[in-house]
Design a protein around this motif. Structure first.
Motif, short mmCIF file in Angstrom:
data_model
loop_
_atom_site.label_atom_id
_atom_site.label_comp_id
_atom_site.label_asym_id
_atom_site.label_seq_id
_atom_site.Cartn_x
_atom_site.Cartn_y
_atom_site.Cartn_z
N ALA A 149 0.83 -1.21 0.00
CA ALA A 149 0.00 0.00 0.00
C ALA A 149 0.87 1.26 0.00
CB ALA A 149 -0.93 -0.01 1.22
N VAL A 150 1.96 1.22 0.75
CA VAL A 150 2.85 2.38 0.81
C VAL A 150 3.52 2.61 -0.55
CG1 VAL A 150 4.97 3.29 1.86
CG2 VAL A 150 3.26 2.13 3.28
N ARG A 151 3.95 1.55 -1.16
CA ARG A 151 4.61 1.69 -2.47
C ARG A 151 3.65 2.29 -3.50
NH1 ARG A 151 6.11 -3.69 -5.46
NH2 ARG A 151 3.84 -3.68 -5.60
N ASP A 152 2.40 1.79 -3.54
CA ASP A 152 1.42 2.32 -4.50
C ASP A 152 1.02 3.75 -4.15
OD1 ASP A 152 1.57 -0.08 -5.77
OD2 ASP A 152 -0.36 -0.85 -5.04
N ALA A 153 0.93 4.06 -2.86
CA ALA A 153 0.59 5.43 -2.46
C ALA A 153 1.69 6.39 -2.91
CB ALA A 153 0.43 5.49 -0.94
N ASP A 154 2.93 5.96 -2.86
CA ASP A 154 4.04 6.81 -3.26
C ASP A 154 3.90 7.23 -4.73
OD1 ASP A 154 6.52 8.10 -2.72
OD2 ASP A 154 7.55 6.52 -3.82
N ARG A 155 3.44 6.31 -5.56
CA ARG A 155 3.28 6.63 -6.98
C ARG A 155 2.15 7.65 -7.18
NH1 ARG A 155 2.17 2.57 -12.04
NH2 ARG A 155 2.77 4.05 -13.67
N VAL A 156 1.05 7.45 -6.46
CA VAL A 156 -0.08 8.39 -6.56
C VAL A 156 0.34 9.78 -6.08
CG1 VAL A 156 -2.32 8.97 -5.54
CG2 VAL A 156 -1.92 6.68 -6.45
N ILE A 157 1.10 9.82 -5.01
CA ILE A 157 1.55 11.12 -4.47
C ILE A 157 2.38 11.86 -5.52
CG2 ILE A 157 3.11 12.15 -2.77
CD1 ILE A 157 2.09 9.90 -0.84
N GLY A 158 3.24 11.14 -6.23
CA GLY A 158 4.04 11.76 -7.29
C GLY A 158 3.15 12.37 -8.37
N LEU A 159 2.10 11.67 -8.74
CA LEU A 159 1.18 12.18 -9.77
C LEU A 159 0.42 13.40 -9.28
CD1 LEU A 159 -0.23 8.81 -11.15
CD2 LEU A 159 1.26 10.44 -12.34
N LEU A 160 0.04 13.39 -7.99
CA LEU A 160 -0.67 14.55 -7.44
C LEU A 160 0.23 15.79 -7.43
CD1 LEU A 160 -2.51 12.74 -4.50
CD2 LEU A 160 -3.60 13.75 -6.51
N TYR A 161 1.49 15.59 -7.05
CA TYR A 161 2.44 16.72 -7.09
C TYR A 161 2.58 17.26 -8.52
CZ TYR A 161 4.17 16.45 -2.28
OH TYR A 161 4.29 16.50 -0.92
N SER A 162 2.59 16.35 -9.49
CA SER A 162 2.76 16.79 -10.89
C SER A 162 1.55 17.58 -11.38
CB SER A 162 3.00 15.58 -11.80
OG SER A 162 1.81 14.82 -11.95
N ARG A 163 0.40 17.43 -10.65
CA ARG A 163 -0.81 18.22 -10.98
C ARG A 163 -0.95 19.42 -10.04
NH1 ARG A 163 -0.20 13.86 -13.51
NH2 ARG A 163 -1.82 12.94 -14.84
N SER A 164 0.14 19.77 -9.37
CA SER A 164 0.16 20.94 -8.46
C SER A 164 -0.75 20.77 -7.25
CB SER A 164 -0.21 22.22 -9.22
OG SER A 164 0.69 22.46 -10.27
N LEU A 165 -0.99 19.52 -6.83
CA LEU A 165 -1.75 19.25 -5.61
C LEU A 165 -0.78 18.74 -4.54
CD1 LEU A 165 -4.90 17.44 -7.08
CD2 LEU A 165 -4.92 19.61 -5.84
N GLU A 166 -0.86 19.31 -3.33
CA GLU A 166 -0.01 18.85 -2.23
C GLU A 166 -0.84 17.97 -1.32
OE1 GLU A 166 2.45 21.56 -0.23
OE2 GLU A 166 3.12 22.57 -2.05
N PRO A 167 -0.71 16.66 -1.45
CA PRO A 167 -1.58 15.75 -0.71
C PRO A 167 -1.24 15.64 0.76
CG PRO A 167 0.05 14.51 -1.94
CD PRO A 167 0.25 15.95 -2.31
N ARG A 168 -2.26 15.27 1.54
CA ARG A 168 -2.06 14.92 2.94
C ARG A 168 -2.42 13.44 3.12
NH1 ARG A 168 -4.70 19.69 6.53
NH2 ARG A 168 -6.05 20.04 4.74
N LEU A 169 -1.88 12.86 4.17
CA LEU A 169 -1.96 11.40 4.33
C LEU A 169 -2.88 10.99 5.47
CD1 LEU A 169 -0.71 8.61 3.48
CD2 LEU A 169 1.00 9.01 5.27
N VAL A 170 -3.70 9.97 5.20
CA VAL A 170 -4.47 9.30 6.24
C VAL A 170 -3.95 7.88 6.33
CG1 VAL A 170 -6.74 8.46 6.96
CG2 VAL A 170 -6.53 10.71 5.85
N VAL A 171 -3.39 7.51 7.48
CA VAL A 171 -2.94 6.13 7.68
C VAL A 171 -4.08 5.39 8.37
CG1 VAL A 171 -1.17 4.60 8.61
CG2 VAL A 171 -0.56 6.92 7.90
N ASN A 172 -4.60 4.39 7.68
CA ASN A 172 -5.82 3.71 8.13
C ASN A 172 -5.52 2.30 8.65
OD1 ASN A 172 -8.60 3.48 8.48
ND2 ASN A 172 -8.96 2.72 6.41
N ARG A 173 -6.41 1.82 9.49
CA ARG A 173 -6.35 0.43 10.01
C ARG A 173 -5.06 0.14 10.78
NH1 ARG A 173 -8.45 -2.50 4.56
NH2 ARG A 173 -10.58 -1.71 4.58
N ILE A 174 -4.68 1.02 11.64
CA ILE A 174 -3.49 0.80 12.47
C ILE A 174 -3.86 -0.15 13.61
CG2 ILE A 174 -1.82 1.91 14.01
CD1 ILE A 174 -2.19 4.46 12.34
#
Length: 265
Positions: A149-174
């Protein structure tokens, strides 16, 4: 003043994104905001079931974008939470039926009618993801504390940055006990890899399953640990930046404490 569009996304499915979307949207409405939750998972809609609104669907987001109905006709008002609406996905179309230009046009209309619009993006980085982020002001990435999940989230975060969006993180099911035993990544481990601002930490909670199966908003269950965490996240999104982020913990028995102290475990 125009409303804010928040896209909720994830790198992979099964991380609790739909629960996060419905819970945060409901919590924002409980704070007095007029909120629309839009299911952008065309062909695989499930937010309507989670929110207990599946029997009231007439029109959907595809109908709105393609001009077959007005936003007001597709928006289903929740009977339990004032000012909470759902615009469902279509189950009979596929993800390619919408275009970013069409979604962006509707997004502009939605911002005039609601304080918050929560876009529930399908998992992954395909066409549905592009449609979901096209009008967004903010982004939340939902991730569970496991390596894939972390590896896939990292890729999505990169795409969001490329669209000028600064994402925030929710860590779920701890699961604090498993973190302590070294069987699960800690939220610090996840943050070290992803390096983005933390929006909140959500503990594993059996109430989530009950909520989904009964169509009852999680944030209405006072004994839900996850529900309380999502309400805190919503308050931060709503401008209360001083709400502290609570780290999930678990109670340790006296014998376990003694054993750990004297190296017996």
């Amino acid at each position: 003043m125009e409303g804010k569009i928040i896209v909720v996304t994830s790198g992979k499915g099964g991380v609790g994104k739909t629960t996060a979307t419905s819970s945060i949207g409901a919590a924002l409405a409980l704070e007095g905001n007029r909120v629309a939750i839009v299911d952008m998972d065309i062909g695989l809609r499930n937010l309507d079931v989670v929110m207990g609104l599946e029997n009231r669907i007439v029109f959907n987001i595809v109908d709105v974008v393609q001009g077959r109905c007005k936003i007001e006709q597709a928006a289903i008002r929740d009977r339990r939470i004032e000012n909470l609406f759902l615009i469902p996905a279509s189950q009979s179309d596929n993800k390619d039926v919408l275009t970013p230009a069409g979604v962006e046009r509707v997004a502009k209309e939605l911002r005039k009618k609601f304080d918050y619009i929560i876009m529930d993006s399908p998992a992954g980085i395909e066409r549905g993801f592009e449609n979901s982020i096209v009008g967004a002001n903010e982004a939340l990435v939902v991730c569970t504390p496991d390596v894939s999940a972390v590896r896939d989230a990292d890729r999505v975060i990169g795409l969001l940055y490329s669209r000028s969006l600064e994402p925030r993180l929710v860590v779920n099911r701890i699961e604090p006990a498993r973190v302590e035993r070294g069987e699960m990544l800690s939220h610090e481990d996840v943050l070290e890899v992803l390096s983005i601002e933390l929006a909140g930490l959500v503990p594993m909670d059996e109430k989530v399953l009950i909520s989904s199966n009964t169509g009852t908003p999680l944030v209405l269950q006072n004994d839900s640990k996850a529900g309380k965490a999502f309400r805190r996240i919503a308050r931060r999104l709503n401008g209360e930046s001083d709400i502290p982020i609570e780290v999930p913990t678990h109670k340790t028995s006296m014998w376990n404490k003694i054993s750990k102290t004297f190296g017996l475990k």
